[in-house]
Structures are given as C-alpha cells and as structure tokens.
Design a protein around this motif. Structure first.
Motif, PDB file in Angstrom:
ATOM      1  N   THR A 130     -11.490   2.934  30.005  1.00  0.00           N
ATOM      2  CA  THR A 130     -12.012   2.807  31.372  1.00  0.00           C
ATOM      3  C   THR A 130     -13.536   2.816  31.416  1.00  0.00           C
ATOM      4  O   THR A 130     -14.128   2.317  32.374  1.00  0.00           O
ATOM      5  N   HIS A 131     -14.182   3.383  30.387  1.00  0.00           N
ATOM      6  CA  HIS A 131     -15.650   3.416  30.364  1.00  0.00           C
ATOM      7  C   HIS A 131     -16.245   2.017  30.189  1.00  0.00           C
ATOM      8  O   HIS A 131     -17.418   1.816  30.490  1.00  0.00           O
ATOM      9  N   SER A 132     -15.463   1.069  29.667  1.00  0.00           N
ATOM     10  CA  SER A 132     -15.895  -0.333  29.670  1.00  0.00           C
ATOM     11  C   SER A 132     -15.526  -0.882  31.046  1.00  0.00           C
ATOM     12  O   SER A 132     -14.374  -1.260  31.298  1.00  0.00           O
ATOM     13  N   ARG A 190     -21.312   5.044  25.849  1.00  0.00           N
ATOM     14  CA  ARG A 190     -21.671   3.927  26.720  1.00  0.00           C
ATOM     15  C   ARG A 190     -22.838   3.118  26.149  1.00  0.00           C
ATOM     16  O   ARG A 190     -23.755   3.668  25.575  1.00  0.00           O
ATOM     17  N   TRP A 197     -17.911   0.497  26.149  1.00  0.00           N
ATOM     18  CA  TRP A 197     -17.744   1.718  25.367  1.00  0.00           C
ATOM     19  C   TRP A 197     -17.737   1.364  23.883  1.00  0.00           C
ATOM     20  O   TRP A 197     -16.938   0.564  23.434  1.00  0.00           O
ATOM     21  N   GLN A 220     -21.533  -2.615  31.351  1.00  0.00           N
ATOM     22  CA  GLN A 220     -21.346  -1.354  30.625  1.00  0.00           C
ATOM     23  C   GLN A 220     -20.075  -1.413  29.789  1.00  0.00           C
ATOM     24  O   GLN A 220     -19.009  -1.744  30.290  1.00  0.00           O
TER      25      GLN A 220
END
Length: 508
Positions: free
Chosen positions: A170-172, A102, A125, A123
C-alpha cells in the motif's frame, strides 16, 4: 479460465502480489520458481516475485525466462527484474545507497502503457540491497529514483518489464494502477473473475467431477467449512452428508444455534453429541500439544464411526483454502507437501477416501465474498476465527466440565458485550481464556479464592501478525463487572495487551 502466473522466488510479498491481482478480478496462481509453466491460452502473463537472495548468490533461485519471453508479457518485481537483467549480461551489484522504504519514482516515459494514469513522480516502496547498475544493450530505462538509475525498464521489441520497487504494498500509492496496467492493458485480461463467476465455474466442475458420488464432510460452524459445504450442496444436493460434532469445547449454545442455521440452509446434516468422549480423552492432560492431539484423535474416531454409517461414500470434503496450500510450497526444492492443518487431518488415510477441496484456490477474504454471494448468513460469514480444539486450548491446564462451564459463561458475556457495543465487527478475533491460577477476592465481606479470566482481542488481516485492540475502558469495566457478578467461580478479570509477535493470538 484466463490467469496470471506468479512465480515465487521466496519473497515475503508473494502472496500480496497475488491478492492485489485478484482484487482486479483477475485469477492468478502462485507457483514455485522451479515448477514448469506450460503456456496455453489460459496463461495471459507471468510475474516474477522478489527474493531474499542476491542474483550473485551461488544458491540464488534461477529460471530461464527466455522460454516465455515474447510469448506472454512478463513483469519482474525487484529480484525478478534484477534476475532478467543479470541473465542477459547486465550488471547487478550491491547498492552504494541501499533503499528501504518510501522513494519517489521519476517516470522517464510517462506515456508508456505500464505507467498509464500514474503521476510522473510517484511514491513507491523499495526494499533491496542490490541495484541494476548497467542494463544490457537491448534494454531501455523507463524510470529512475534519486538513488538508483534503473527503477524500471523494458526489453525492446517485447512486452517484458522489470521494476525495482514493490507495487503490491500500500505504500506504493499508485502500485495497484501499475498492476492494472500490466494485467489488464498489457496482458489483456478481461477482469471477469468474480465471486459469482467462481461459484458458477466451481459448481459446474464439482458436478462433473463427482457425478452421483457421495461426499461426507465435517462442519465446524466456521466460514471455510460452511462455504465449502454450500458449494458442494449446490453441486450434488443430498449426496453431501455433513457431520457436526459437539466436542464439549464449543462456545455457549453454539452447537444448537449452528446446527439450526445449517438445517435452515437446507444442508443434509447430522449433529453428534460427543462431549463426554472428549472430556474422558482430556482427563489428566495439561500439556497444550497433548491436549490438541487428544482432541484431534478423538474427533477422528467419532467422525470415522459416523461416516461409516453412510453407505458407499467415496469423497471427503474439506475447507482447505489457498494459504494452506501455498505456505507449504518450498521455493528451494521441487517437492510440494500440503500442510496437515485441515480440520480433519488424518482422515483421508484412515478412511481411504478421495479428498475434494472446493476452496483451495481462494484467500480468506475471497471465501467470505463467495459466502455472501451464496447467501450464507452473516452469523457464519462474519464469525471470528475459532481454534479447531476450541475452548480446550483456552482453558490453560487440565480441561474439566466445570472449567468449560465457567469459560463458556464468561466468554458469552464478553462476546455479547462486543456485539452490543459495535466492536465485534471491528475485531479480527476475540475470546476469553481461563487461567490455571486462583486469586484472593472479597464478595459480600467474605474472602473468596477463585479463578482468573483473561480477555483477548486482536486486530489482524491474516493471523500471521496481530496487535491488541484498544477497547474503551468503560466497556472493559462493564464486561469485567458482569463476568465477576454472574459467573460463579471467577473473581478477577484481566486484559491481554500482548502483540503477535512475540506472543501468539491463542495462549496455547
């Protein structure tokens, strides 16, 4: 049909880019970086994927992006962004501080169309060892992070963009919004690619391609072959001849139940009881690969014999899906060889038939959506993946009719308990395995020496990785007691708590 092209430079995330774009109801195709891309009215934009290579590597995958720039919008992701900058004389070098995981994207031009609807600090990735240290003169920085000066850029005067992060994961958190901005707002895609539109276009194409030709197809009861058959049925009706072979390795009562379901859907289907031929072919064989080959060889012989009873067949229908196609595409060479993991591998050559694959452009979840739109029952669409060799590779060691009976009974108790408890639809795949060992037990004050059944249940999204399901102890206890009390020949039940990797989902 409008589409986005995703050029694959070998990234582990390439399929995910395509899936995210398709979730926006925009059709896209993955091509190896060295495949020629012909620009026409259908191609609305091109995405360049990441790569495990550095742009400085002498073996790095390369392509001249200037052939497309200014003609259609381009979006370079990670390696794709670095390559476009490097190609124009920018400086790309190993990062002083490598970014994995992240990071906070600081958007310098929040009004830019690429970032519409996104937070100024978003945020994202990161996964890169190299960074763009210096952009060419006609490139403009659009965003940065704490550690890298160029997290996003554009080439002035043309709709060409590069981003250092991965919007497809999904982390973005706002990555899908960025892809929407590129695909819809910048490329101008209409978001008209839906299951209904796919059905309409595919059926029309099949009618044109097949005309009055006859097609023969093997059905398995699984979602892929069932959806493919329904599309063909809509296109050519009774000219589709379906064959469902009972290899004696199906789940309990599955042959009769699935056959009845297919007939209820109006399919022209023939059921073939070939249990004994398969048992004969498997006699004395314990090696897993040898069992698979024996099952496959026997299936081909039986299907070939049944198909030749139909006059003037010209096509073989198959349930090939998109991962089957793109996983076999080498990004290190121009050759493309489709994997031989179709249910009826070996048949086209043997039968001299042309192959028709209505689902070869769809991912698994898209196949299910199309199945629901076609009106297929949940019993087929929601069915857990089941291996082609069936219980033949869930019976460890030699396969016999008696072992099949034991496993069918145990598996039926297990699956029905999952359905009653509401767990079945929460699980990617579940099944029982009959182990090639006996253990000592006691029943009614008497010693027993009977077989062991292992239960397997996993969570997964695509079968490539999987984690074991934490089923409630009370449910496991009930399943174990019921199997031991009702299935003659079993006196012990165990639960498999191995993940993939290192273990595989199936035991053989």
């Amino acid at each position: 049909m409008e589409k986005i092209i995703v050029l694959d430079f070998g990234s582990q995330y390439t399929q995910l880019i395509a899936r995210r774009i398709r979730e926006l109801h925009v059709y896209c195709e993955i091509l190896p970086f060295n495949r020629p891309v012909s620009l026409n009215s259908e191609v609305k934009g091109i995405v360049l994927s990441g790569s495990p290579f550095s742009v400085k590597d002498p073996n790095a995958p390369t392509v001249d992006t200037r052939q497309w720039r200014g003609k259609v919008p381009l979006l370079g992701i990670c390696y794709g962004a670095q390559w476009m900058a490097h190609q124009e004389g920018g400086e790309v070098a190993p990062s002083q501080i490598r970014e994995y995981g992240r990071a906070t994207l600081q958007i310098d031009l929040p009004e830019h169309p690429l970032f519409a609807g996104m937070s100024k600090a978003s945020q994202v990735w990161m996964s890169h060892a190299d960074s763009i240290l210096q952009l060419p003169p006609h490139f403009k920085i659009l965003a940065h992070t704490e550690n890298i000066p160029v997290a996003a850029y554009e080439i002035e005067g043309e709709p060409t963009y590069g981003i250092q992060f991965h919007p497809e994961v999904t982390h973005s958190l706002e990555g899908k919004q960025l892809l929407h901005n590129f695909v819809v707002n910048i490329c101008g895609c209409s978001q008209s690619w839906t299951p209904a539109s796919f059905i309409e276009q595919t059926v029309a194409s099949l009618k044109e391609q097949l005309g009055n030709d006859k097609v023969v197809m093997a059905l398995s009861g699984g979602v892929d072959s069932s959806v493919a058959a329904m599309l063909l049925h809509r296109a050519i009706g009774s000219n589709l001849y379906c064959i469902f072979v009972d290899n004696g390795l199906l789940r309990k009562n599955e042959f009769e139940q699935v056959l009845e379901t297919y007939r209820g859907l109006g399919l022209n289907i023939k059921g073939v009881d070939a249990k004994q031929q398969f048992y004969d072919a498997l006699r004395g064989i314990s090696d897993p690969e040898a069992k698979r080959k024996a099952i496959g060889r026997t299936f081909i012989e039986i299907f070939d014999e049944e198909a030749h009873k139909i006059q003037d067949v010209k096509w073989l229908g198959q349930g090939t899906i998109y991962p089957d196609v793109i996983e076999s595409v080498s990004v290190n060479g121009p050759s493309v060889t489709i994997k031989s993991h179709h249910n009826v591998g070996g048949l086209p050559e043997r039968m001299k038939l042309k192959v028709i694959e209505p689902l070869r452009s769809l991912f698994k979840d898209e196949v299910r959506e199309v199945g629901y739109a076609l009106g297929l029952p949940k019993a087929i669409i929601g069915r857990h993946p089941f291996p082609g060799p069936g219980l033949g590779i869930r019976i460890l060691g030699e396969v016999t009719p008696e072992k099949v009976r034991i496993l069918q009974e145990a598996d039926d108790i297990y699956i029905e308990a999952l359905r009653r408890s509401g767990w079945y639809d929460k699980i990617w795949q579940a099944g029982a395995i009959l182990l090639p060992i006996h253990s000592v037990g006691v029943m009614g004050d008497e010693r027993t020496y009977e077989q062991v059944v292992a239960l397997r249940a996993v969570h997964s999204t695509d079968g490539m990785t999987a984690d074991w399901v934490h089923l409630p102890y009370e449910l496991l206890a009930d399943i174990s007691n019921t199997i031991i009390n009702r299935v003659k020949g079993v006196n012990r039940v165990v639960y498999d708590i191995s993940s993939k990797p290192p273990a595989t989902i199936e035991w053989e």
